[in-house]
Design a protein around this motif. Sequence first.
Motif: not given
Lengths: 115, 114
Positions: B10, B12, B15, B87, B110, B112, B114
Amino acid sequence: AQKVTQAQTEISVVEKEDVTLDCVYETRDTTYYLFWYKQPPSGELVFLIRRNSFDEQNEISGRYSWNFQKSTSSFNFTITASQVVDSAVYFCALSGWQAGTALIFGKGTTLSVSS
Amino acid sequence: EAGVAQSPRYKIIEKRQSVAFWCNPISGHATLYWYQQILGQGPKLLIQFQNNGVVDDSQLPKDRFSAERLKGVDSTLKIQPAKLEDSAVYLCASSLLRNDNEQFFGPGTRLTVL
């Protein structure tokens, strides 16, 4: 162009029901492979079956069966007596015959089996 | 036999930041694939290597994505700078170079944004 269409976005059934997942493909190739993969909530893609374009025999593996019909460009997947553990996203995919050809996936069908 | 390994699982990021994913294929597998799976869609090929050469990168957004496979084994996929639409789950797969096209997939990363 090659394309795989899974028209059913989501299917919900109750345990022990039979369910069929549809897959229609397009290709100009005369030889190719078709696949089904299962993607459970954990995310990994689990290989279920590969079928080459020469072999139109239906296949049965336990509660799973596959019906390949070249005349209608379809490769449908049936789960008999569904179980809660069958809940997942199922993908149909197509590849060329040549070794090392990438897979073209459909958008997947989400199957939810409730108890 | 060990499967395809990927890390991280994972990630996160904001941008415009950069990110890198790593893949270790099954030993002896000549062909390595990176697929992008956006939520609600099937995986889509980004790039394919055979040994350490690129076979197909026609769907790789080359202005921001890059990938390499040094020594024909491990591979790294990089995004710089990331956009919100990046994403997705990034799946690595590998296969032997033989006429059955069976690909083995890793657990995916995964991402993501933001």
